[in-house]
Design an enzyme around this catalytic site. Sequence first.
Site, PDB file in Angstrom:
ATOM      1  N   CYS A  64       0.915  -1.231  -0.034  1.00 27.91           N
ATOM      2  CA  CYS A  64      -0.135   0.078  -0.062  1.00 27.91           C
ATOM      3  C   CYS A  64       0.920   1.282  -0.079  1.00 27.91           C
ATOM      4  CB  CYS A  64      -0.870  -0.055   1.121  1.00 27.91           C
ATOM      5  SG  CYS A  64      -1.911   1.305   1.273  1.00 27.91           S
ATOM      6  N   GLU A  91      -3.403   0.889  -6.343  1.00 29.36           N
ATOM      7  CA  GLU A  91      -2.369  -0.425  -6.670  1.00 29.36           C
ATOM      8  C   GLU A  91      -2.145  -0.347  -8.095  1.00 29.36           C
ATOM      9  OE1 GLU A  91       0.195  -1.875  -5.721  1.00 29.36           O
ATOM     10  OE2 GLU A  91      -0.923  -2.163  -3.776  1.00 29.36           O
TER      11      GLU A  91
END
Length: 233
Positions: free
Chosen positions: A2, A108
């Site tokens: 992340c 992402e």
Amino acid sequence: MCGRIVQASPSELLALGLVIGEGLQAGAGQPRFNGAPGQELGVVRRHPQTGRYHLDRLLWGLVPFWLADPTGGRRPINAKAETVRTLPSFREAYARRRCLLPVDGFFEWQQMGRGAKRPHAITMRDRAPFALAGLWENWRHPETGTWIRTFCVLTSEANSLISAIHHRMPVIIPPRAYVRWLSGEADPADLLASFPADAMALWPVSTRVNSPANDDAALLDPAADAVVEDRLL
């Protein structure tokens, strides 16, 4: 993994405040549509003495309290849920200094071959704000006494939605468990599981998000060639 988050909705504070059961003492900060490591972001913590909840601005990139020099060595932005209880960089913070990172979503990147990566936005299906599990630390400069407060985000194996683009995802704490995550419980290990895929949405976005210098709401717009599917967008 992340490495970028969206933290722009004022309702984040209201949602967390209502679930926790009292108003948050919030520090001011600018909205972020492309929040990146090294930036100050809003993090919810519980004061160990007063028990009150605060939204404070902490730097993304953990500096362990025992580090001699914060300019040297790694400043991890993530910690694996599988090893957070045992690794020296994280184990004390996991036991005593857990926090919540309220977000509207995160980004992402999907490996596409030959080094190319395609960014995707990930949110709740209903676009409601949610909270990522984090750890925070204090580091005090031995000469000046200046405090540096930092945090990192926990990650787990990706659920069935996110695994299509990446093998890891941030740990998401459900609202019913906010108070427990921020409590003095030493090892709430059952909260580290992957969040259910059917509550989430995912779609490709522009490569503008690759640069933290781009920080506007249009980063969440679907890419021109995005395929609109029920489970994605």
